[in-house]
Write a protein that holds these residues in place. Structure first.
Motif, PDB file in Angstrom:
ATOM      1  N   PRO A 272      49.236  29.816  33.304  1.00 12.87           N
ATOM      2  CA  PRO A 272      49.847  29.695  34.640  1.00 12.87           C
ATOM      3  C   PRO A 272      51.351  29.486  34.635  1.00 12.87           C
ATOM      4  CG  PRO A 272      48.667  27.697  34.074  1.00 12.87           C
ATOM      5  CD  PRO A 272      48.311  28.708  33.015  1.00 12.87           C
ATOM      6  N   THR A 273      51.907  28.929  33.531  1.00 15.56           N
ATOM      7  CA  THR A 273      53.343  28.647  33.496  1.00 15.56           C
ATOM      8  C   THR A 273      54.099  29.556  32.544  1.00 15.56           C
ATOM      9  OG1 THR A 273      52.988  26.946  31.791  1.00 15.56           O
ATOM     10  CG2 THR A 273      52.967  26.225  34.098  1.00 15.56           C
ATOM     11  N   SER A 274      53.407  30.487  31.900  1.00 14.54           N
ATOM     12  CA  SER A 274      54.058  31.384  30.950  1.00 14.54           C
ATOM     13  C   SER A 274      55.005  32.342  31.669  1.00 14.54           C
ATOM     14  CB  SER A 274      53.012  32.187  30.170  1.00 14.54           C
ATOM     15  OG  SER A 274      53.631  33.238  29.454  1.00 14.54           O
ATOM     16  N   PRO A 275      56.226  32.499  31.160  1.00 14.38           N
ATOM     17  CA  PRO A 275      57.169  33.442  31.787  1.00 14.38           C
ATOM     18  C   PRO A 275      56.634  34.873  31.793  1.00 14.38           C
ATOM     19  CG  PRO A 275      58.318  31.980  30.285  1.00 14.38           C
ATOM     20  CD  PRO A 275      56.852  31.751  30.063  1.00 14.38           C
ATOM     21  N   PHE A 276      55.910  35.239  30.741  1.00 18.58           N
ATOM     22  CA  PHE A 276      55.393  36.605  30.660  1.00 18.58           C
ATOM     23  C   PHE A 276      54.276  36.832  31.687  1.00 18.58           C
ATOM     24  CE2 PHE A 276      57.048  35.493  26.453  1.00 18.58           C
ATOM     25  CZ  PHE A 276      57.977  36.515  26.280  1.00 18.58           C
ATOM     26  N   CYS A 277      53.409  35.836  31.828  1.00 17.31           N
ATOM     27  CA  CYS A 277      52.366  35.952  32.849  1.00 17.31           C
ATOM     28  C   CYS A 277      52.981  35.972  34.237  1.00 17.31           C
ATOM     29  CB  CYS A 277      51.381  34.797  32.730  1.00 17.31           C
ATOM     30  SG  CYS A 277      50.352  34.859  31.241  1.00 17.31           S
ATOM     31  N   ASN A 278      54.079  35.236  34.407  1.00 20.10           N
ATOM     32  CA  ASN A 278      54.743  35.209  35.700  1.00 20.10           C
ATOM     33  C   ASN A 278      55.281  36.575  36.080  1.00 20.10           C
ATOM     34  OD1 ASN A 278      57.405  34.431  37.493  1.00 20.10           O
ATOM     35  ND2 ASN A 278      55.699  32.999  37.779  1.00 20.10           N
ATOM     36  N   CYS A 279      55.687  37.357  35.069  1.00 20.38           N
ATOM     37  CA  CYS A 279      56.125  38.733  35.339  1.00 20.38           C
ATOM     38  C   CYS A 279      54.971  39.541  35.923  1.00 20.38           C
ATOM     39  CB  CYS A 279      56.604  39.392  34.039  1.00 20.38           C
ATOM     40  SG  CYS A 279      58.238  38.852  33.506  1.00 20.38           S
ATOM     41  N   PHE A 280      53.782  39.300  35.373  1.00 15.95           N
ATOM     42  CA  PHE A 280      52.595  39.998  35.873  1.00 15.95           C
ATOM     43  C   PHE A 280      52.291  39.546  37.299  1.00 15.95           C
ATOM     44  CE2 PHE A 280      48.006  40.622  36.355  1.00 15.95           C
ATOM     45  CZ  PHE A 280      47.850  41.912  35.878  1.00 15.95           C
ATOM     46  N   PHE A 281      52.388  38.240  37.552  1.00 16.06           N
ATOM     47  CA  PHE A 281      52.090  37.703  38.872  1.00 16.06           C
ATOM     48  C   PHE A 281      52.996  38.292  39.951  1.00 16.06           C
ATOM     49  CE2 PHE A 281      50.850  33.596  36.494  1.00 16.06           C
ATOM     50  CZ  PHE A 281      49.583  34.104  36.249  1.00 16.06           C
ATOM     51  N   ARG A 282      54.242  38.588  39.600  1.00 15.88           N
ATOM     52  CA  ARG A 282      55.230  39.003  40.593  1.00 15.88           C
ATOM     53  C   ARG A 282      54.956  40.376  41.195  1.00 15.88           C
ATOM     54  NH1 ARG A 282      60.038  36.398  41.265  1.00 15.88           N
ATOM     55  NH2 ARG A 282      60.251  34.460  40.090  1.00 15.88           N
ATOM     56  N   ASN A 283      54.075  41.144  40.563  1.00 11.96           N
ATOM     57  CA  ASN A 283      53.777  42.480  41.093  1.00 11.96           C
ATOM     58  C   ASN A 283      52.399  42.533  41.739  1.00 11.96           C
ATOM     59  OD1 ASN A 283      56.064  44.420  40.339  1.00 11.96           O
ATOM     60  ND2 ASN A 283      55.726  43.317  38.421  1.00 11.96           N
ATOM     61  N   PHE A 284      52.015  41.436  42.374  1.00 12.57           N
ATOM     62  CA  PHE A 284      50.695  41.354  42.984  1.00 12.57           C
ATOM     63  C   PHE A 284      50.496  42.398  44.081  1.00 12.57           C
ATOM     64  CE2 PHE A 284      47.188  39.467  45.347  1.00 12.57           C
ATOM     65  CZ  PHE A 284      46.373  39.033  44.322  1.00 12.57           C
ATOM     66  N   ASN A 285      51.572  42.771  44.768  1.00  9.62           N
ATOM     67  CA  ASN A 285      51.446  43.761  45.837  1.00  9.62           C
ATOM     68  C   ASN A 285      50.942  45.104  45.323  1.00  9.62           C
ATOM     69  OD1 ASN A 285      52.063  42.245  48.060  1.00  9.62           O
ATOM     70  ND2 ASN A 285      54.216  42.808  48.132  1.00  9.62           N
TER      71      ASN A 285
END
Length: 325
Positions: A272-285
């Protein structure tokens, strides 16, 4: 799930990320088609609200036509088409929720609507329930259709005594009650990671269930086809296998379209706090567009694979056109 300034929070597991309403509550910004680069040099692609609305409306019309065609044509009044009709209703829930929230967003962006944030959160919760119900019911009805095809192929002579219209209706009622109840519970307890675990587990379990049935159907169907040929039931066997292939296509499309969303849920648990996973989260649309596309593609599969349904849809469209003229 909600992304704010690069951090991941958990006010809602579905629609907070699942739609632009929560973006309105957090940032009140309008989507654009240009890709943005965040602090991790990740590309965040923005999808225009008009695209969400257009796809949602097309999907809504398609699924309404499928439902009306099944209701209109008595030749389609069988358990399998009852389940397909319910699958179309599940897809329609996605379309309705998408259209409603997108209209709210567009009205707000153009200054035509001033809604209290509390009301938006209530609407967000309602749409969460609709989306979650769609996920659970879609998976459930895919399993139900798979079981129906399995019975048709391997218990052809007893099919009508096993899968009666009454039992089909009971199954449909149970699935919808379970879907709506579980969805409400998921939204009420959205802050608990157990909710995400339940959704992911249910998704994986249904995939395994369908895979086992498919493997058995396609590996051993030729053995049973000889028996059915002996009883002069060639047509039934051919129709049953065609139905199984149609379901395989439906499930494949479902996995492709919903897979990124469930990967999103898995990554929330795993990193949940990984920067790389956050990149994935940002393209939820982008994942949302795929989900809406699933609701749009399913009716095309029904029409392409079923001659009877295709014929009824053509008649309805032609009649509507002639009436309009």
């Amino acid at each position: 799930m909600e992304m704010t300034n690069g951090s991941l929070q958990y006010p809602s597991i579905l629609h907070a990320d699942f739609g632009p309403l929560n973006d309105l509550l957090e940032e009140n910004e309008t989507n654009s088609t240009a890709g943005e680069r965040n602090w991790l040099n990740c590309v965040q692609i923005r999808i225009p609200q008009e695209l969400f609305l257009a796809l949602g409306l097309i999907s809504l019309v398609e699924n309404i036509l499928v439902i009306m065609a099944i209701i209109k044509n008595r030749n389609l009044h069988s358990p399998m088409y009852y389940f397909i009709c319910c699958l179309a209703v599940s897809d329609m829930l996605v379309s309705v929720s998408n259209v409603v929230e997108t209209i709210f967003m567009l009205l707000n962006d153009h200054g035509l609507l001033d809604v209290h944030p509390g009301m938006l959160r209530h609407l967000d919760n309602v749409i969460d329930v609709m989306i979650c119900s769609s996920v659970v019911s879609s998976l459930s009805f895919l399993c139900t259709i798979a079981a129906d095809r399995y019975i048709t192929i391997f218990y052809a002579l007893r099919y009508h005594s096993i899968m009666t219209p009454h039992r089909a209706i009971v199954i449909i009622v149970v699935v919808w009650l379970a879907s709506i109840t579980s969805s409400i519970l998921f939204i009420v307890y959205h802050t608990d990671n157990a909710v995400i675990v339940c959704l992911v587990t249910f998704f994986c379990t249904t995939l395994v269930f369908n895979a086992v049935l498919y493997l058995h159907m396609f590996v051993l169907a030729h053995v049973h086809s000889r028996r059915i040929v002996a009883f002069h039931k060639n047509r039934r066997q051919s129709t049953s296998m065609k139905g199984a292939i149609t379901l395989t296509i439906l499930l494949g499309v479902f996995i492709l379209c919903w897979g990124p969303f469930f990967l999103h849920l898995i990554l929330i648990l795993a990193c949940p706090t990984s920067p790389f996973c956050n990149c994935f989260f940002r393209n939820f649309n982008l994942f949302l567009i795929l989900i809406i596309c699933n609701s749009l593609i399913d009716p095309l599969i029904y029409a392409y694979r079923s001659q009877e349904l295709r014929k009824t849809l053509q008649e309805m469209v032609l009649c509507s056109f002639c009436f309009g003229v």
